[in-house]
Design a protein around this motif. Structure first.
Motif, PDB file in Angstrom:
ATOM      1  N   LYS A   1      68.611  36.411  -7.876  1.00 11.76           N
ATOM      2  CA  LYS A   1      67.617  35.554  -8.163  1.00 11.76           C
ATOM      3  C   LYS A   1      66.426  36.312  -8.907  1.00 11.76           C
ATOM      4  CE  LYS A   1      64.244  32.050  -7.281  1.00 11.76           C
ATOM      5  NZ  LYS A   1      63.911  31.022  -6.545  1.00 11.76           N
ATOM      6  N   LEU A   2      66.306  37.737  -8.508  1.00 10.46           N
ATOM      7  CA  LEU A   2      65.630  38.612  -8.910  1.00 10.46           C
ATOM      8  C   LEU A   2      65.607  39.019 -10.289  1.00 10.46           C
ATOM      9  CD1 LEU A   2      62.941  40.597  -8.545  1.00 10.46           C
ATOM     10  CD2 LEU A   2      64.623  42.193  -7.550  1.00 10.46           C
ATOM     11  N   ALA A   3      67.131  39.520 -10.469  1.00  9.57           N
ATOM     12  CA  ALA A   3      67.375  39.609 -11.935  1.00  9.57           C
ATOM     13  C   ALA A   3      67.019  38.290 -12.947  1.00  9.57           C
ATOM     14  CB  ALA A   3      68.960  40.022 -12.023  1.00  9.57           C
ATOM     15  N   GLN A   4      67.223  37.140 -12.492  1.00 12.15           N
ATOM     16  CA  GLN A   4      67.141  36.033 -13.166  1.00 12.15           C
ATOM     17  C   GLN A   4      65.532  36.000 -13.514  1.00 12.15           C
ATOM     18  OE1 GLN A   4      67.948  32.378 -11.310  1.00 12.15           O
ATOM     19  NE2 GLN A   4      68.039  31.264 -13.264  1.00 12.15           N
ATOM     20  N   VAL A   5      64.590  36.179 -12.576  1.00 10.51           N
ATOM     21  CA  VAL A   5      63.184  36.308 -12.856  1.00 10.51           C
ATOM     22  C   VAL A   5      62.794  37.384 -13.840  1.00 10.51           C
ATOM     23  CG1 VAL A   5      61.053  36.533 -11.591  1.00 10.51           C
ATOM     24  CG2 VAL A   5      62.722  35.169 -10.616  1.00 10.51           C
ATOM     25  N   MET A   6      63.660  38.304 -13.839  1.00 11.59           N
ATOM     26  CA  MET A   6      63.241  39.712 -14.569  1.00 11.59           C
ATOM     27  C   MET A   6      63.855  39.371 -15.884  1.00 11.59           C
ATOM     28  SD  MET A   6      63.726  42.732 -11.718  1.00 11.59           S
ATOM     29  CE  MET A   6      63.114  43.946 -13.135  1.00 11.59           C
ATOM     30  N   LEU A  13      70.398  45.177 -12.753  1.00 12.55           N
ATOM     31  CA  LEU A  13      69.604  45.250 -11.730  1.00 12.55           C
ATOM     32  C   LEU A  13      70.180  46.146 -10.686  1.00 12.55           C
ATOM     33  CD1 LEU A  13      66.959  44.725 -10.202  1.00 12.55           C
ATOM     34  CD2 LEU A  13      68.116  42.765  -9.413  1.00 12.55           C
ATOM     35  N   HIS A  14      71.621  45.669 -10.239  1.00 11.72           N
ATOM     36  CA  HIS A  14      72.035  46.456  -9.177  1.00 11.72           C
ATOM     37  C   HIS A  14      72.485  47.996  -9.749  1.00 11.72           C
ATOM     38  CE1 HIS A  14      75.313  47.325  -6.312  1.00 11.72           C
ATOM     39  NE2 HIS A  14      76.079  47.775  -7.014  1.00 11.72           N
ATOM     40  N   ASN A  20      68.486  54.766  -8.451  1.00 15.12           N
ATOM     41  CA  ASN A  20      67.034  54.937  -7.939  1.00 15.12           C
ATOM     42  C   ASN A  20      67.182  54.979  -6.270  1.00 15.12           C
ATOM     43  OD1 ASN A  20      65.142  55.383 -10.192  1.00 15.12           O
ATOM     44  ND2 ASN A  20      66.257  53.555 -10.614  1.00 15.12           N
ATOM     45  N   ASN A  21      68.380  54.937  -5.658  1.00 22.88           N
ATOM     46  CA  ASN A  21      68.718  55.025  -4.532  1.00 22.88           C
ATOM     47  C   ASN A  21      67.635  53.965  -3.643  1.00 22.88           C
ATOM     48  OD1 ASN A  21      70.514  57.126  -4.351  1.00 22.88           O
ATOM     49  ND2 ASN A  21      68.663  58.303  -4.417  1.00 22.88           N
ATOM     50  N   VAL A  22      67.504  52.632  -4.150  1.00 20.75           N
ATOM     51  CA  VAL A  22      66.918  51.514  -3.556  1.00 20.75           C
ATOM     52  C   VAL A  22      67.811  50.747  -2.616  1.00 20.75           C
ATOM     53  CG1 VAL A  22      65.540  49.535  -3.995  1.00 20.75           C
ATOM     54  CG2 VAL A  22      65.206  51.593  -5.269  1.00 20.75           C
TER      55      VAL A  22
END
Length: 64
Positions: A1-6, A13-14, A20-22
């Protein structure tokens, strides 16, 4: 959903998170154990908010 919002593809996103080692995985913890950790924190720091609580949980090695 975050990718969709962005407005980006979920693979983008992945890839960005991996570069960035998140970590975006959540810890496996029983509700009762999480409740106990939260209660202990609020006993030590009753006036602290959710950001301090989240930081405390991270110090315990939990990602919630």
């Amino acid at each position: 959903k975050l990718a969709q919002v962005m407005g980006i593809h979920h693979n983008t996103l992945h890839s960005y998170l991996k570069q960035n080692n998140v970590s975006y995985k959540y810890s496996l913890i029983l509700d009762a154990d999480l409740d106990h950790a939260v209660r202990e924190f609020h006993q030590m720091k009753p006036n602290s908010g959710v950001h301090y609580l989240t930081g405390h949980l991270r110090q315990l090695g939990l990602q919630v």
